[in-house]
Design an enzyme around this catalytic site. Structure first.
Site, mmCIF file in Angstrom:
data_model
loop_
_atom_site.group_PDB
_atom_site.id
_atom_site.type_symbol
_atom_site.label_atom_id
_atom_site.label_comp_id
_atom_site.label_asym_id
_atom_site.label_seq_id
_atom_site.Cartn_x
_atom_site.Cartn_y
_atom_site.Cartn_z
ATOM 1 N N ASP A 136 0.842 -1.190 0.000
ATOM 2 C CA ASP A 136 0.000 0.000 0.000
ATOM 3 C C ASP A 136 0.884 1.249 0.000
ATOM 4 O O ASP A 136 1.631 1.489 0.958
ATOM 5 C CB ASP A 136 -0.908 -0.014 1.234
ATOM 6 N N LEU A 137 0.788 2.031 -1.056
ATOM 7 C CA LEU A 137 1.634 3.222 -1.202
ATOM 8 C C LEU A 137 1.448 4.206 -0.046
ATOM 9 O O LEU A 137 2.421 4.727 0.493
ATOM 10 C CB LEU A 137 1.346 3.915 -2.540
#
Length: 185
Positions: A136-137
């Site tokens: 997840d960025l």
């Protein structure tokens, strides 16, 4: 992390979803969409189908699912999830009893389901307390913003067994920063 918690307040407690199958279907429907668009598509699916169970999804023609707002890729994914549920390839009635890595291993062979989706399922459908998705960025950015000089593995080890809560605070802080608030760190 203490400052981040203070800035974002107490978060609601996560509880396991009563229907993990329907929760995964809803998650797939919402992938790469705004919350509003995902809710609209979900409402149209429920309006057209009445229920999101495996039998109904398998009997519904792909064109009808497309008309409700699903892309062809998502039609393929929800049909594959429904098939896995109906055949018992993925036992949604007992999936909550499996360890995290076994849940991930059961889900990622399905088309359109990767590790990130499986980790979100662990967090939000099964309310698992110790999940952190490095895929997840926003979580990676929040981790780097909060601890710019520390190895991620060391930070994550310190958050065990509450990494899901830490992730939720990083997301909350990310939303606050996007809304114009000052970043923590």
């Amino acid at each position: 992390m203490q400052e981040l918690v203070a800035r974002n307040g107490e978060l609601p407690v996560l509880t396991p979803a009563p229907d993990p199958f329907a929760t995964l279907i809803r998650s797939v429907n919402g992938q790469q969409l705004s919350v509003k668009a995902a809710a609209s598509i979900h409402a149209r699916l429920l309006e057209r189908l009445g229920t999101l169970d495996a039998g109904t999804l398998l009997q519904t023609p792909g064109d009808e699912l497309r008309a409700a707002g699903l892309s062809w890729a998502k039609v393929r994914t929800v049909k594959a999830i429904a098939e896995a549920a109906q055949t018992g390839t993925v036992d949604f009635a007992h999936i909550a009893t499996l360890p995290d890595e076994e849940v991930i291993a059961a889900l990622i062979p399905l088309p359109g389901i990767g590790r990130w989706t499986a980790e979100m399922f662990l967090m939000f459908a099964l309310a698992r307390p110790d999940v952190f998705s490095m895929g997840d960025l926003a979580l990676r950015q929040g981790l780097a913003r909060l601890y710019p000089n520390a190895p991620a593995d060391d930070v994550l080890a310190g958050w065990t067994p509450y990494r899901t809560l830490a992730a939720r605070y990083l997301w909350a802080d990310n939303h606050r920063v996007k809304a114009g608030g000052e970043p923590v760190g």
